[in-house]
Motif scaffolding. Sequence first.
Motif, PDB file in Angstrom:
ATOM      1  N   ILE A  64     -14.816  37.077  40.628  1.00  0.00           N
ATOM      2  CA  ILE A  64     -16.138  36.590  40.255  1.00  0.00           C
ATOM      3  C   ILE A  64     -16.476  35.392  41.133  1.00  0.00           C
ATOM      4  O   ILE A  64     -15.682  34.463  41.276  1.00  0.00           O
ATOM      5  CB  ILE A  64     -16.180  36.187  38.766  1.00  0.00           C
ATOM      6  CG1 ILE A  64     -15.787  37.367  37.893  1.00  0.00           C
ATOM      7  CG2 ILE A  64     -17.555  35.647  38.402  1.00  0.00           C
ATOM      8  CD1 ILE A  64     -16.704  38.565  37.990  1.00  0.00           C
ATOM      9  N   TRP A 117     -18.383  37.820  32.280  1.00  0.00           N
ATOM     10  CA  TRP A 117     -17.999  39.005  33.031  1.00  0.00           C
ATOM     11  C   TRP A 117     -16.959  39.784  32.233  1.00  0.00           C
ATOM     12  O   TRP A 117     -16.402  39.277  31.271  1.00  0.00           O
ATOM     13  CB  TRP A 117     -17.450  38.633  34.405  1.00  0.00           C
ATOM     14  CG  TRP A 117     -16.226  37.786  34.363  1.00  0.00           C
ATOM     15  CD1 TRP A 117     -14.928  38.217  34.348  1.00  0.00           C
ATOM     16  CD2 TRP A 117     -16.156  36.361  34.311  1.00  0.00           C
ATOM     17  NE1 TRP A 117     -14.055  37.152  34.297  1.00  0.00           N
ATOM     18  CE2 TRP A 117     -14.796  35.994  34.270  1.00  0.00           C
ATOM     19  CE3 TRP A 117     -17.117  35.349  34.310  1.00  0.00           C
ATOM     20  CZ2 TRP A 117     -14.376  34.677  34.219  1.00  0.00           C
ATOM     21  CZ3 TRP A 117     -16.685  34.040  34.252  1.00  0.00           C
ATOM     22  CH2 TRP A 117     -15.346  33.706  34.214  1.00  0.00           C
ATOM     23  N   SER A 124     -15.404  41.817  36.820  1.00  0.00           N
ATOM     24  CA  SER A 124     -16.554  42.514  37.397  1.00  0.00           C
ATOM     25  C   SER A 124     -17.736  42.422  36.440  1.00  0.00           C
ATOM     26  O   SER A 124     -17.606  41.981  35.309  1.00  0.00           O
ATOM     27  CB  SER A 124     -16.209  43.969  37.709  1.00  0.00           C
ATOM     28  OG  SER A 124     -15.792  44.632  36.539  1.00  0.00           O
ATOM     29  N   TYR A 125     -18.879  42.868  36.915  1.00  0.00           N
ATOM     30  CA  TYR A 125     -20.131  42.913  36.161  1.00  0.00           C
ATOM     31  C   TYR A 125     -20.515  41.560  35.554  1.00  0.00           C
ATOM     32  O   TYR A 125     -20.677  41.429  34.349  1.00  0.00           O
ATOM     33  CB  TYR A 125     -20.075  43.993  35.069  1.00  0.00           C
ATOM     34  CG  TYR A 125     -19.880  45.368  35.616  1.00  0.00           C
ATOM     35  CD1 TYR A 125     -20.951  46.063  36.176  1.00  0.00           C
ATOM     36  CD2 TYR A 125     -18.632  45.971  35.599  1.00  0.00           C
ATOM     37  CE1 TYR A 125     -20.776  47.329  36.707  1.00  0.00           C
ATOM     38  CE2 TYR A 125     -18.445  47.240  36.123  1.00  0.00           C
ATOM     39  CZ  TYR A 125     -19.526  47.915  36.679  1.00  0.00           C
ATOM     40  OH  TYR A 125     -19.347  49.169  37.200  1.00  0.00           O
ATOM     41  N   PRO A 126     -20.712  40.545  36.384  1.00  0.00           N
ATOM     42  CA  PRO A 126     -21.089  39.249  35.833  1.00  0.00           C
ATOM     43  C   PRO A 126     -22.535  39.229  35.335  1.00  0.00           C
ATOM     44  O   PRO A 126     -23.364  40.037  35.752  1.00  0.00           O
ATOM     45  CB  PRO A 126     -20.934  38.308  37.033  1.00  0.00           C
ATOM     46  CG  PRO A 126     -21.230  39.189  38.200  1.00  0.00           C
ATOM     47  CD  PRO A 126     -20.648  40.530  37.839  1.00  0.00           C
ATOM     48  N   ASP A 158     -19.520  40.150  41.690  1.00  0.00           N
ATOM     49  CA  ASP A 158     -18.089  40.370  41.859  1.00  0.00           C
ATOM     50  C   ASP A 158     -17.880  40.814  43.293  1.00  0.00           C
ATOM     51  O   ASP A 158     -18.667  41.553  43.855  1.00  0.00           O
ATOM     52  CB  ASP A 158     -17.490  41.332  40.829  1.00  0.00           C
ATOM     53  CG  ASP A 158     -18.157  42.672  40.722  1.00  0.00           C
ATOM     54  OD1 ASP A 158     -17.690  43.620  41.373  1.00  0.00           O
ATOM     55  OD2 ASP A 158     -19.137  42.781  39.968  1.00  0.00           O
ATOM     56  N   HIS A 164     -22.741  44.105  42.145  1.00  0.00           N
ATOM     57  CA  HIS A 164     -23.340  43.763  40.852  1.00  0.00           C
ATOM     58  C   HIS A 164     -23.955  42.363  40.816  1.00  0.00           C
ATOM     59  O   HIS A 164     -23.640  41.567  39.923  1.00  0.00           O
ATOM     60  CB  HIS A 164     -22.310  43.921  39.731  1.00  0.00           C
ATOM     61  CG  HIS A 164     -21.598  45.228  39.791  1.00  0.00           C
ATOM     62  ND1 HIS A 164     -20.264  45.325  40.104  1.00  0.00           N
ATOM     63  CD2 HIS A 164     -22.034  46.492  39.604  1.00  0.00           C
ATOM     64  CE1 HIS A 164     -19.905  46.596  40.102  1.00  0.00           C
ATOM     65  NE2 HIS A 164     -20.968  47.331  39.812  1.00  0.00           N
TER      66      HIS A 164
END
Length: 93
Positions: free
Chosen positions: A35, A76, A60-62, A26, A10
């Motif tokens: 992160i 995130w 996750s998903y920054p 991540d 991501h």
Amino acid sequence: RVPTEGQAHHPQLAVLADGRVLLAWDESGTGTRRIVSAAGQVGDDGRVTFNRRPLNEVGSYPVVVPAAPNEWLVLWTAGEPARSVIRGARLPR
């Protein structure tokens, strides 16, 4: 190349008009996702050299955006899906 210590997931990138860059992702490989960010500067040849900046945060998903005049903002998700929260950190540019 971007220095990693596991599989990167991501990726998100922000670039300023003056050529400063911040990349966030991540990273897995230690059993959890952490992160991580890396700051860089676009050189005269168009290439970017990145310096790794681990945030030591599980998530996750920054997302990364320029914030105050000399800061980046990294956000995130963290926690189990049913109870996830949004976390963040300010990083100097």
